[in-house]
Design a protein around this motif. Structure first.
Motif, PDB file in Angstrom:
ATOM      1  N   SER A   6      36.392  24.625  66.763  1.00 34.88           N
ATOM      2  CA  SER A   6      35.673  23.563  67.392  1.00 34.88           C
ATOM      3  C   SER A   6      36.686  22.503  68.072  1.00 34.88           C
ATOM      4  CB  SER A   6      34.819  22.948  66.493  1.00 34.88           C
ATOM      5  OG  SER A   6      35.596  22.081  65.383  1.00 34.88           O
ATOM      6  N   ASN A   7      37.895  22.499  67.668  1.00 35.88           N
ATOM      7  CA  ASN A   7      38.754  21.585  68.201  1.00 35.88           C
ATOM      8  C   ASN A   7      39.545  22.151  69.516  1.00 35.88           C
ATOM      9  OD1 ASN A   7      38.027  19.554  66.267  1.00 35.88           O
ATOM     10  ND2 ASN A   7      39.543  20.009  64.926  1.00 35.88           N
ATOM     11  N   ALA A   8      39.372  23.310  69.683  1.00 40.33           N
ATOM     12  CA  ALA A   8      40.210  24.148  70.576  1.00 40.33           C
ATOM     13  C   ALA A   8      40.147  23.666  71.842  1.00 40.33           C
ATOM     14  CB  ALA A   8      39.415  25.629  70.787  1.00 40.33           C
ATOM     15  N   TRP A   9      39.333  22.882  72.191  1.00 41.33           N
ATOM     16  CA  TRP A   9      39.280  22.253  73.815  1.00 41.33           C
ATOM     17  C   TRP A   9      40.599  20.972  73.833  1.00 41.33           C
ATOM     18  CZ3 TRP A   9      38.794  16.737  74.480  1.00 41.33           C
ATOM     19  CH2 TRP A   9      38.396  16.069  73.271  1.00 41.33           C
ATOM     20  N   ARG A  10      40.719  20.505  72.534  1.00 38.97           N
ATOM     21  CA  ARG A  10      41.958  19.738  72.747  1.00 38.97           C
ATOM     22  C   ARG A  10      43.334  20.342  72.600  1.00 38.97           C
ATOM     23  NH1 ARG A  10      38.470  17.789  68.790  1.00 38.97           N
ATOM     24  NH2 ARG A  10      40.020  18.214  66.911  1.00 38.97           N
ATOM     25  N   ALA A  11      43.376  21.289  71.858  1.00 41.55           N
ATOM     26  CA  ALA A  11      44.440  22.134  72.074  1.00 41.55           C
ATOM     27  C   ALA A  11      44.674  22.702  73.354  1.00 41.55           C
ATOM     28  CB  ALA A  11      44.499  23.223  70.865  1.00 41.55           C
ATOM     29  N   GLY A  65      42.290  25.498  53.999  1.00 34.39           N
ATOM     30  CA  GLY A  65      42.983  26.734  54.094  1.00 34.39           C
ATOM     31  C   GLY A  65      43.997  27.054  55.306  1.00 34.39           C
ATOM     32  N   ILE A  66      44.022  28.179  55.506  1.00 31.79           N
ATOM     33  CA  ILE A  66      45.131  28.599  56.503  1.00 31.79           C
ATOM     34  C   ILE A  66      45.054  28.348  58.047  1.00 31.79           C
ATOM     35  CG2 ILE A  66      46.313  30.602  57.793  1.00 31.79           C
ATOM     36  CD1 ILE A  66      46.067  32.103  54.885  1.00 31.79           C
ATOM     37  N   TRP A  67      43.478  28.564  58.348  1.00 28.10           N
ATOM     38  CA  TRP A  67      43.470  28.104  59.723  1.00 28.10           C
ATOM     39  C   TRP A  67      43.537  26.513  60.129  1.00 28.10           C
ATOM     40  CZ3 TRP A  67      43.546  31.661  63.094  1.00 28.10           C
ATOM     41  CH2 TRP A  67      43.552  33.094  62.973  1.00 28.10           C
ATOM     42  N   GLY A  68      43.022  25.897  59.104  1.00 29.57           N
ATOM     43  CA  GLY A  68      43.148  24.306  59.338  1.00 29.57           C
ATOM     44  C   GLY A  68      44.743  23.891  59.297  1.00 29.57           C
ATOM     45  N   GLN A  69      45.463  24.649  58.550  1.00 28.91           N
ATOM     46  CA  GLN A  69      46.781  24.172  58.437  1.00 28.91           C
ATOM     47  C   GLN A  69      47.480  24.655  59.686  1.00 28.91           C
ATOM     48  OE1 GLN A  69      48.507  25.959  54.912  1.00 28.91           O
ATOM     49  NE2 GLN A  69      46.859  25.221  53.492  1.00 28.91           N
ATOM     50  N   LEU A  70      47.208  25.863  60.204  1.00 31.66           N
ATOM     51  CA  LEU A  70      47.735  26.272  61.294  1.00 31.66           C
ATOM     52  C   LEU A  70      47.247  25.412  62.634  1.00 31.66           C
ATOM     53  CD1 LEU A  70      47.641  30.131  61.068  1.00 31.66           C
ATOM     54  CD2 LEU A  70      49.798  28.973  61.252  1.00 31.66           C
ATOM     55  N   GLY A  71      46.148  25.135  62.464  1.00 31.02           N
ATOM     56  CA  GLY A  71      45.494  24.287  63.593  1.00 31.02           C
ATOM     57  C   GLY A  71      46.047  22.961  63.898  1.00 31.02           C
ATOM     58  N   LEU A  72      46.362  22.431  62.460  1.00 31.27           N
ATOM     59  CA  LEU A  72      47.087  20.948  62.445  1.00 31.27           C
ATOM     60  C   LEU A  72      48.529  21.139  62.964  1.00 31.27           C
ATOM     61  CD1 LEU A  72      46.882  17.753  61.558  1.00 31.27           C
ATOM     62  CD2 LEU A  72      47.573  18.700  59.395  1.00 31.27           C
ATOM     63  N   SER A  73      49.173  22.227  62.449  1.00 34.20           N
ATOM     64  CA  SER A  73      50.523  22.158  62.983  1.00 34.20           C
ATOM     65  C   SER A  73      50.725  22.310  64.424  1.00 34.20           C
ATOM     66  CB  SER A  73      51.218  23.544  62.166  1.00 34.20           C
ATOM     67  OG  SER A  73      51.159  23.391  60.842  1.00 34.20           O
ATOM     68  N   PHE A  74      49.910  23.165  64.974  1.00 38.30           N
ATOM     69  CA  PHE A  74      50.037  23.584  66.366  1.00 38.30           C
ATOM     70  C   PHE A  74      49.666  22.213  67.301  1.00 38.30           C
ATOM     71  CE2 PHE A  74      48.021  25.626  70.187  1.00 38.30           C
ATOM     72  CZ  PHE A  74      49.083  26.121  70.709  1.00 38.30           C
ATOM     73  N   MET A  75      48.521  21.306  66.762  1.00 38.16           N
ATOM     74  CA  MET A  75      48.266  20.170  67.674  1.00 38.16           C
ATOM     75  C   MET A  75      49.446  19.143  67.537  1.00 38.16           C
ATOM     76  SD  MET A  75      45.249  20.095  68.704  1.00 38.16           S
ATOM     77  CE  MET A  75      44.830  18.416  68.650  1.00 38.16           C
ATOM     78  N   VAL A  76      50.055  19.100  66.179  1.00 34.40           N
ATOM     79  CA  VAL A  76      51.113  18.403  66.162  1.00 34.40           C
ATOM     80  C   VAL A  76      52.344  18.495  67.033  1.00 34.40           C
ATOM     81  CG1 VAL A  76      52.939  17.318  64.690  1.00 34.40           C
ATOM     82  CG2 VAL A  76      50.778  17.490  63.917  1.00 34.40           C
TER      83      VAL A  76
END
Length: 702
Positions: A6-11, A65-76
């Motif tokens: 759901s946060n993919a648009w920002r990424a 979990g993993i996807w939340g952690q990967l998503g946060l790392s990628f965004m940062v």
């Protein structure tokens, strides 16, 4: 993962901006686009999280979990990279590629420092930012992912979507480990499938318990943490690809049996989309009373089928009844002698069974004995040589009313007397009763001690009067001899065949007739819940008396067994279609018929001399089973036309055949005759079909 998507648009916006910074570093106008992107994201965050603490949002994201952690790392990383690259573009440097090199490479930083000391501070600062935002973030994320996966596995939170052909066990209790052991025996000479266990108990403790008792199989067991009442948790189990399900329930508690049945219904709903074989769902009923209830009612079709299509095969079972059957029934273990010791052909003897403890196991033993204790030397005219069952419990006044209200027609069983005693085993009158039975030459005594506390049960058994263990007899030469009492068997309920029970098994002197039963390592064998033999019994009955249910030419195949041997696949299909439509009352009637096969085999010689004696035994067994199920005797019911007898066994549980054998119509006597004379045919056909069963819908009844 859904939150990340759901946060993919920002990424996506940040990633596209990064690509532009790399491909067009000379166009400073793109920085305006970056400002717009960052402004939009900042506004969105301020609106979405204005009432939420920032730390809470961060912790919640990391905990998912993993996807939340990967998503946060990628965004940062994207944010840091885009800001750094914009800085380079503004000052006329090579945009994204230069920024990326300075962020991740110490070599680039050193080269810039040597070439131009005045500009060294920028790459140094950028590199330090890269150490935190890129290198450190990547390492931290990988470590966090590994730690999260390990923790999720330990806690039972991991889900594996690619499981196929696996067993599912729902709930953890005393019967779980013996069930796993039994499944292991099925696959002794082949690859062991995975077993998926769902429980709401402590996963680490359960994994440790299983590993302690079954160290060689723990690697094939996957444990999920979850509640059997939650459909979302059941969805995790890959029910659509499972080979068999066991619903055991969680330990002990109120409503456990009802929840187990409801769980089976939910499994049916999950399985309904699958096009394939019927799934066997074994449902444990722990309490004797609820197990009795399920045997006396018709399970609604919506529990196992949809639009008249069978989705699951629902098979109720009870651990205590299984053990009672392993003591005295057709599937009895070799360790245990029959209650009559095979001595009732012509002898003027009777069986005396004493049950100590009248809870779940004690009730199961009583009901099994009521089905089995029908012997050839019983005199139907005088009542001589009746079986006597004495039930002893200090709480009898609390337990008996409920038992009698559930089994209110046991007094119709003509060849067995039941004596309920509100006593302790140690009371003098009970000890005197035991000693009298043990020393009587015409009594075969079995004492089954079913107390909850295993140590107390064993202590009580070893404290019984000496007459139950041995007799001192003076021989013809004038001196005394110690003679073991072979007419007595003492059964002691234990949970494990270890400790004191293990020591007892080594005893071969005074306590040679003391045997342990009820242990948790048994009681879950496949043959105890197989329905192939009962299905054949039902098919024979329908073929004989309701032939319109079969499309075969009966003149060509007069007997169902001729039909089954000539066309086994077609006969099995017909038998299955008839069986699957029966309610549990009739199914259990067929299941319990098998229990007397062992007794009939012992007295097979009587068939040549006085076969009607075995036929009468079968009628007595049938009467007892119908009385246990709740049927009333209506042979003296007066009809409008003056005739006697009323039969309405479907709705009101009335039956006019609960009468002495010698008063039965010949047609009804033929049914008892068929049971005895077809015993060998049933067992032979069962073996043949089992050997050729394979996979498919018939394997559901195994």
């Amino acid at each position: 993962m859904s939150k990340f998507i759901s946060n993919a648009w920002r990424a996506t916006l940040l990633f596209l901006y990064a690509i532009l910074l790399i491909l067009m570093p000379e166009h400073k106008i793109i920085i305006v686009l970056g400002i717009v992107i960052f402004t939009l994201i900042a506004i969105w965050f301020s609106q979405s999280y204005k009432n939420k603490p920032a730390k809470f949002v961060l912790d919640q994201t990391l905990a998912k979990g993993i996807w939340g952690q990967l998503g946060l790392s990628f965004m940062v990383f994207l944010i840091v990279f885009d800001v750094a690259a914009s800085f380079y573009v503004w000052f006329g440097n090579n945009g994204g590629s230069k920024a990326f090199a300075d962020l991740v490479s110490p070599v680039t930083m050193r080269q810039d420092a040597y070439e131009n000391d005045s500009k060294a501070v920028v790459p140094i600062v950028m590199y330090l930012i890269g150490v935190v935002a890129f290198t450190g973030l990547v390492v931290a994320t990988i470590n966090r992912i590994a730690a999260t996966r390990a923790e999720n596995y330990k806690l039972g939170h991991s889900t594996y979507r690619k499981l196929r052909n696996h067993y599912i066990i729902i709930g953890y209790g005393d019967t779980c480990v013996p069930l796993i052991s039994n499944i292991q025996k099925r696959h002794d000479n082949e690859t062991m499938p995975y077993m998926l266990l769902l429980t709401n108990q402590n996963v680490a403790d359960i994994r440790r318990n299983i590993q302690t008792q079954l160290p060689d199989i723990e690697q094939n067991i996957i444990i999920y943490s979850g509640n059997l009442n939650s459909e979302s948790q059941l969805q995790r189990l890959n029910i659509h690809t499972a080979r068999e399900v066991f619903v055991l329930g969680e330990g002990y508690g109120n409503g456990r049996d009802s929840m187990n049945l409801e769980c089976a219904k939910k499994i049916k709903e999950i399985r309904k989309e699958q096009q394939g074989d019927i799934l066997r769902v074994n449902v444990q009923f722990d309490k004797a009373m609820s197990y009795s209830t399920i045997k006396q009612i018709t399970i609604p079709k919506d529990y196992y089928s949809i639009n008249n299509k069978d989705i699951i095969y629902l098979r109720p079972f009870n651990f205590y009844e299984n053990w009672a059957r392993m003591l005295w029934g057709t599937f009895a273990l070799d360790t245990y002698r029959t209650l009559d010791r095979g001595q009732m052909a012509e002898a003027d003897k009777h069986v005396h069974l004493v049950i100590v403890g009248f809870e779940n196991m004690g009730m199961a033993l009583l009901l099994e004995a009521l089905r089995l204790c029908h012997y050839p030397n019983y005199d139907e005219t005088t009542g001589r040589n009746k079986t006597l069952i004495t039930v002893v419990d200090p709480k009898m006044d609390e337990l008996l009313p409920l038992f009698k209200s559930r089994y209110r027609y046991l007094s119709q069983i003509s060849d067995i007397d039941i004596d309920y005693r509100q006593k302790n085993l140690e009371d003098e009158d009970i000890r005197n009763l035991l000693e009298t039975s043990a020393t009587s030459p015409d009594t075969l005594l079995t004492v089954a001690i079913c107390l909850r506390d295993p140590d107390q049960s064993l202590s009580a058994a070893l404290s019984l009067p000496d007459a139950l263990f041995y007799n001192i007899l003076r021989n013809s030469q004038g001196y005394d001899e110690i003679v073991p009492n072979q007419n007595v068997e003492i059964l002691v309920r234990q949970q494990m065949q270890i400790g004191l029970a293990d020591l007892l098994s080594e005893e071969n002197k005074k306590y040679a007739n003391v045997k342990v039963f009820g242990t948790l390592d048994k009681g879950m064998d496949d043959e105890l819940v197989s329905d192939i033999m009962p299905m054949i019994i039902n098919a024979f009955y329908d073929y004989e008396y309701n032939n319109d249910k079969f499309s075969v030419d009966k003149s060509k195949y007069p007997s169902f067994f001729e039909y089954a041997n000539a066309k086994p696949e077609q006969a099995l299909n017909d038998a299955y279609l008839h069986w699957i439509t029966l309610n549990e009352d009739i199914r259990f009637a067929n299941r319990y018929q098998i229990e007397m096969y062992r007794t009939y085999t012992v007295y097979r010689d009587i068939l040549d001399k006085n076969p009607h004696i075995l036929y009468r035994m079968e009628h007595l067994r049938w009467c007892a089973d119908r009385c246990i199920t709740g049927y009333r005797d209506t042979h003296d019911f007066v009809n409008k036309d003056g005739s006697l007898g009323k039969k309405d066994n479907k709705d009101m549980k009335l039956h006019y055949d609960i009468i002495p054998y010698n008063t039965l119509p010949e047609k009804e006597k033929d049914k008892d005759k068929n049971v005895v004379e077809n015993m060998d045919n049933v067992m032979a056909l069962t073996k043949k079909l089992k050997d050729n069963l394979g996979q498919g819908r018939f394997s559901a009844i195994r």
